[in-house]
Design a protein around this motif. Structure first.
Motif, PDB file in Angstrom:
ATOM      1  N   GLN B  84       0.816  -1.210   0.000  1.00  0.00           N
ATOM      2  CA  GLN B  84       0.000   0.000   0.000  1.00  0.00           C
ATOM      3  C   GLN B  84       0.851   1.262   0.000  1.00  0.00           C
ATOM      4  N   ASN B  85       1.887   1.280   0.824  1.00  0.00           N
ATOM      5  CA  ASN B  85       2.724   2.488   0.879  1.00  0.00           C
ATOM      6  C   ASN B  85       3.931   2.367  -0.050  1.00  0.00           C
ATOM      7  N   TYR B  86       3.822   1.520  -1.042  1.00  0.00           N
ATOM      8  CA  TYR B  86       4.823   1.316  -2.098  1.00  0.00           C
ATOM      9  C   TYR B  86       6.072   0.589  -1.619  1.00  0.00           C
ATOM     10  N   ALA B  87       6.565   0.971  -0.422  1.00  0.00           N
ATOM     11  CA  ALA B  87       7.770   0.335   0.128  1.00  0.00           C
ATOM     12  C   ALA B  87       8.926   0.325  -0.856  1.00  0.00           C
ATOM     13  N   LEU B  88       9.128   1.447  -1.535  1.00  0.00           N
ATOM     14  CA  LEU B  88      10.310   1.556  -2.390  1.00  0.00           C
ATOM     15  C   LEU B  88      11.501   1.897  -1.514  1.00  0.00           C
ATOM     16  N   TYR B  89      12.684   1.484  -1.956  1.00  0.00           N
ATOM     17  CA  TYR B  89      13.885   1.847  -1.202  1.00  0.00           C
ATOM     18  C   TYR B  89      14.194   3.310  -1.508  1.00  0.00           C
ATOM     19  N   PRO B  90      14.089   4.182  -0.504  1.00  0.00           N
ATOM     20  CA  PRO B  90      14.155   5.628  -0.782  1.00  0.00           C
ATOM     21  C   PRO B  90      15.502   6.083  -1.330  1.00  0.00           C
ATOM     22  N   HIS B  91      16.550   5.349  -1.017  1.00  0.00           N
ATOM     23  CA  HIS B  91      17.877   5.826  -1.408  1.00  0.00           C
ATOM     24  C   HIS B  91      18.315   5.279  -2.758  1.00  0.00           C
ATOM     25  N   MET B  92      17.469   4.430  -3.356  1.00  0.00           N
ATOM     26  CA  MET B  92      17.859   3.850  -4.646  1.00  0.00           C
ATOM     27  C   MET B  92      17.064   4.504  -5.767  1.00  0.00           C
ATOM     28  N   SER B  93      17.676   4.583  -6.932  1.00  0.00           N
ATOM     29  CA  SER B  93      16.976   5.120  -8.093  1.00  0.00           C
ATOM     30  C   SER B  93      15.889   4.135  -8.513  1.00  0.00           C
ATOM     31  N   VAL B  94      15.001   4.594  -9.361  1.00  0.00           N
ATOM     32  CA  VAL B  94      13.930   3.728  -9.856  1.00  0.00           C
ATOM     33  C   VAL B  94      14.521   2.454 -10.455  1.00  0.00           C
ATOM     34  N   ARG B  95      15.582   2.643 -11.241  1.00  0.00           N
ATOM     35  CA  ARG B  95      16.227   1.494 -11.872  1.00  0.00           C
ATOM     36  C   ARG B  95      16.714   0.499 -10.820  1.00  0.00           C
ATOM     37  N   ASP B  96      17.408   1.014  -9.812  1.00  0.00           N
ATOM     38  CA  ASP B  96      17.962   0.123  -8.789  1.00  0.00           C
ATOM     39  C   ASP B  96      16.863  -0.536  -7.964  1.00  0.00           C
ATOM     40  N   ASN B  97      15.796   0.204  -7.718  1.00  0.00           N
ATOM     41  CA  ASN B  97      14.669  -0.378  -7.010  1.00  0.00           C
ATOM     42  C   ASN B  97      14.165  -1.623  -7.734  1.00  0.00           C
ATOM     43  N   GLU B 124       5.620   2.850 -18.724  1.00  0.00           N
ATOM     44  CA  GLU B 124       5.924   4.238 -19.102  1.00  0.00           C
ATOM     45  C   GLU B 124       6.762   4.935 -18.043  1.00  0.00           C
ATOM     46  N   LEU B 125       7.763   4.225 -17.579  1.00  0.00           N
ATOM     47  CA  LEU B 125       8.617   4.789 -16.530  1.00  0.00           C
ATOM     48  C   LEU B 125       9.981   5.195 -17.066  1.00  0.00           C
ATOM     49  N   ARG B 126      10.147   5.070 -18.391  1.00  0.00           N
ATOM     50  CA  ARG B 126      11.490   5.272 -18.927  1.00  0.00           C
ATOM     51  C   ARG B 126      12.103   6.622 -18.583  1.00  0.00           C
ATOM     52  N   PRO B 127      11.344   7.715 -18.609  1.00  0.00           N
ATOM     53  CA  PRO B 127      11.984   9.008 -18.291  1.00  0.00           C
ATOM     54  C   PRO B 127      12.405   9.131 -16.832  1.00  0.00           C
ATOM     55  N   TYR B 128      11.937   8.220 -15.992  1.00  0.00           N
ATOM     56  CA  TYR B 128      12.182   8.395 -14.558  1.00  0.00           C
ATOM     57  C   TYR B 128      13.196   7.411 -13.991  1.00  0.00           C
ATOM     58  N   LEU B 129      13.810   6.608 -14.868  1.00  0.00           N
ATOM     59  CA  LEU B 129      14.642   5.510 -14.373  1.00  0.00           C
ATOM     60  C   LEU B 129      15.743   5.952 -13.413  1.00  0.00           C
ATOM     61  N   ASP B 130      16.257   7.164 -13.596  1.00  0.00           N
ATOM     62  CA  ASP B 130      17.372   7.579 -12.756  1.00  0.00           C
ATOM     63  C   ASP B 130      16.947   8.456 -11.591  1.00  0.00           C
ATOM     64  N   ARG B 131      15.648   8.631 -11.440  1.00  0.00           N
ATOM     65  CA  ARG B 131      15.184   9.449 -10.319  1.00  0.00           C
ATOM     66  C   ARG B 131      15.067   8.614  -9.056  1.00  0.00           C
ATOM     67  N   LYS B 132      15.089   9.324  -7.935  1.00  0.00           N
ATOM     68  CA  LYS B 132      14.813   8.675  -6.659  1.00  0.00           C
ATOM     69  C   LYS B 132      13.291   8.670  -6.453  1.00  0.00           C
ATOM     70  N   PRO B 133      12.785   7.740  -5.695  1.00  0.00           N
ATOM     71  CA  PRO B 133      11.324   7.668  -5.499  1.00  0.00           C
ATOM     72  C   PRO B 133      10.706   8.963  -5.004  1.00  0.00           C
ATOM     73  N   ARG B 134      11.450   9.722  -4.172  1.00  0.00           N
ATOM     74  CA  ARG B 134      10.833  10.925  -3.611  1.00  0.00           C
ATOM     75  C   ARG B 134      10.542  11.968  -4.689  1.00  0.00           C
ATOM     76  N   ALA B 135      11.182  11.837  -5.851  1.00  0.00           N
ATOM     77  CA  ALA B 135      10.946  12.805  -6.919  1.00  0.00           C
ATOM     78  C   ALA B 135       9.821  12.348  -7.843  1.00  0.00           C
ATOM     79  N   LEU B 136       9.043  11.374  -7.394  1.00  0.00           N
ATOM     80  CA  LEU B 136       7.949  10.867  -8.226  1.00  0.00           C
ATOM     81  C   LEU B 136       6.608  11.140  -7.545  1.00  0.00           C
TER      82      LEU B 136
END
Ligand SMILES: Nc1ncnc2c1ncn2[C@@H]1O[C@H](COP(=O)(O)OP(=O)(O)O)[C@@H](O)[C@H]1O
Ligand SMILES: [Mg+2]
Lengths: 280, 357
Positions: B84-97, B124-136
């Motif tokens: 529910q809260n996504y649980a993405l690793y905040p310090h990793m980029s989208v790609r690394d996640n 459709e996440l290609r433009p965001y691959l190098d962003r961190k989750p907080r920037a999404l």
């Protein structure tokens, strides 16, 4: 916008002066000759002996063995500061990790036991600690200087609180991603703890840097002398009519201030960056 | 891709006397989209987490494919989960996640790169691959979480209320995306939600849970048309089905003394279920005192009372309503439940498969 109130500013300026003047005075006085200081008191203006004094302090050999230079003392203090900061962070992070993420009996009790050691500062247990080190033949070693003081209740407490604020789902996601306990710690928790580590690094480095009593007790070999002891020993030479080297003491004091200030400046930037960057 | 089978699965948390989940039997076919639905606290998450391996299984067996997974670690179960809260690793980029799980599994760099690229293209996440989750944005984060699930190419997807943190509009579009994606990948999915609308629109089959027990399993329309109990009846469908105390007399169901519809049922008290959308204004029907009206634009929900029992109906006309309206209902749309147990009385309506109109 608030209106500027002159009285507020006056108070702030006075406060800043009150805090800064002694530092400036030390810096300025260190550039005068000892004899001037002895006869004229402290200075607020720069003198002409700066370079000479600092070179002497850093390189001239002193002490009973004639081997101790300021540079050596500086190195020793650095080893103490870094050893304390890094050792304490590593140890308290691991302790907090165990307390928060592993289910074992009495975890809470153990935590409070660790916490209670805050009530027992070094000064209270210094004789037994000394005896243990002496029986382990660790007097006059860096190990003996650093290791006995590494256990840190403060650090453990801060990291425990921080780990508890990390959402459980992160651990669960990592488990599904096949990260075991060690991998989760290194790949997720450590990077997430960066700001916490920076904050504790500042505190612990300065704590280690400022240690006086313990090194005084633990080391008799002059090659282990730290800056804090060095300053003291300069002022101790009240022999005959010799004037103490006030200028050198001030120079050493100024030098002793530089690394902690540098640490604060560097890590504070990281610390603030971390604070503003991590909103989740 | 695999079928999933839960046999007599139960869970009792340590220190709690009551089972959080009990006696759950579900056979999930390969590629099926199953939605676990029920009110908050009914044990949906617990059940899902047992499948994921995040909770121990107190009773019963869970099989993924042919493998009994009761004792396996989450990573060994070949499942992927979206939180529910996504649980993405905040310090990793989208790609690394997305790549993290594959890296831990020891996949080669080339494989990882290819799968991440493929998932990024699909979502459709290609433009965001190098962003961190907080920037999404929230929706993008949830898509990253799905990407993380997709790249693993697991036997089953597990979703725990993945859309609850999104705003209403985004929820609708993400719902469709999830459905399309699942169809395309054909991966068996188990999806938890408390939102009956989400459940109805997503599921191949619904599992309605109540107090840790399965109330009904069936296709959304089956559950909607023939709810197995008063609980399911009031939970599935919006506005909720009205449940009223009624009597069967001489083969007719009587509401507050007014004949409503013929039923094949022995005389006695029953619980009568009526959906607002099934009621029509008919002269000579059961009189309802109009209390208030919710205007929704395309239709309006008329709330009122028959005797002192609340009832609601959906009206699509725009004419002003009198103080009392007379209501009728097709006999096939009358739901009868046992007055004591709340279980459905099957003989009540005509065969369900044929929608009466
Ligand atoms: N870790 C836990 N320990 C004890 N009880 C729990 C725990 N997690 C959930 N429960 C209880 O189990 C029941 C089902 O919870 P849950 O599966 O989270 O419900 P849902 O996801 O349907 O809202 C609730 O009554 C809840 O209080
Ligand atoms: Mg839940």
């Amino acid at each position: 916008m608030q209106k500027i109130k002159p009285l507020d500013h006056l108070i702030l300026i006075l406060g800043a002066l009150f805090l800064c003047t002694p530092v400036v005075m030390a810096l300025m006085s260190s550039t005068h000759a000892a004899i001037d200081i002895h006869s004229n008191g402290l200075f607020l203006t720069p003198g002409s002996h700066g370079a000479e004094t600092y070179t002497k302090v850093l390189t001239s050999r002193g002490g009973f063995t004639g081997d101790v230079t300021g540079l050596l003392m500086l190195t020793n203090s650095m080893i103490m500061g870094l050893g304390f900061a890094i050792g304490k962070i590593a140890l308290s992070m691991m302790a907090a990790y165990a307390l928060v993420y592993f289910r074992f009996r009495f975890a809470t009790l153990i935590f409070w036991a660790i916490f209670a050691t805050l009530l027992l500062p070094l000064e209270v247990r210094i004789m037994p600690s000394y005896q243990v080190m002496s029986e382990l033949h660790l007097l006059n070693t860096y190990t003996g200087l650093i290791v006995p003081l590494l256990a840190s209740a403060t650090g453990t407490f801060f990291f425990r609180q921080f780990f508890r604020s990390v959402p459980d789902e992160l651990l669960e996601a990592a488990r599904i991603d096949g990260a075991g306990p060690v991998k989760f710690f290194i790949d997720v928790l450590v990077p997430l703890s960066k700001t916490m580590m920076a904050a504790i690094f500042i505190i612990m480095f300065i704590y280690g840097w400022n240690q006086y009593l313990w090194p005084l007790l633990m080391t008799t070999d002059e090659s282990f002398f730290t800056l804090m002891r060095g300053i003291k020993s300069i002022l101790q030479v009240w022999v005959g009519s010799q004037i103490p080297d006030y200028n050198e003491a001030f120079a050493l004091a100024v030098l002793a201030m530089v690394p902690p200030v540098a640490v604060v400046v560097i890590f504070q930037r990281m610390f603030i960056k971390g604070l503003t960057e991590s909103d989740k | 891709m695999a079928h999933l089978s839960l046999t007599n699965v139960g869970k009792t948390y340590g220190g709690s006397a009551q089972a959080a989940v009990a006696d759950v039997n579900i056979e999930i076919k390969d590629g099926e989209f199953i939605v676990l639905v029920g009110p908050s606290g009914c044990g949906k998450s617990t059940l899902l987490r047992m499948v994921a391996g995040l909770e121990t299984i107190s009773q019963g067996e869970i099989r993924i494919g042919e493998r009994l997974v009761n004792q396996l670690d989450p990573a060994e179960r070949d499942i992927a989960m979206v939180f529910q809260n996504y649980a993405l690793y905040p310090h990793m980029s989208v790609r690394d996640n997305m790549a993290y799980g594959l890296k831990n599994r020891g996949e080669s760099k080339a494989v990882i790169e290819e799968r991440v690229a493929e998932a990024a293209r699909m979502l459709e996440l290609r433009p965001y691959l190098d962003r961190k989750p907080r920037a999404l944005s929230g929706g993008q984060r949830q898509r990253v979480a799905m990407g993380r699930a997709i790249v693993r190419q697991p036997s089953a997807f597990l979703f725990d209320e993945p859309l609850s943190n999104l705003d209403a509009k985004l929820r609708v579009s993400m719902r469709m995306e999830i459905r399309k994606l699942q169809r395309r990948l054909g991966t068996t999915s188990l999806y938890v939600t408390h939102d009956q609308l989400e459940a109805m629109t997503l599921a191949d089959r619904l599992v309605v849970l109540n107090g840790g027990r399965v109330e009904q399993i069936g296709a959304p329309l089956e559950v909607y048309r023939a709810p197995a109990s008063t609980f399911v009846a009031s939970f599935i469908g919006a506005p909720a089905m009205c449940l009223l105390d009624a009597q069967v007399e001489n083969g007719t169901v009587m509401l507050e003394g007014h004949a409503l519809a013929p039923v094949a049922q022995a005389a006695g008290p029953v619980t009568l279920g009526l959906r607002a959308e099934d009621l029509r204004i008919t002269p000579g029907g059961v009189p309802m005192r109009v209390d208030h009206i919710e205007e929704l634009g395309a239709q309006r929900i008329v709330h009122g009372y028959v005797g002192d029992q609340a009832l609601a109906m959906i009206d699509t006309s725009e004419a002003p309503l009198p103080e009392t309206v007379h209501l009728g209902v097709a006999p096939a749309r009358v739901h009868l439940f046992d007055a004591q147990s709340g279980r459905r009385i099957e003989a009540a309506a005509q065969p369900v498969a044929v929608p009466a109109e």
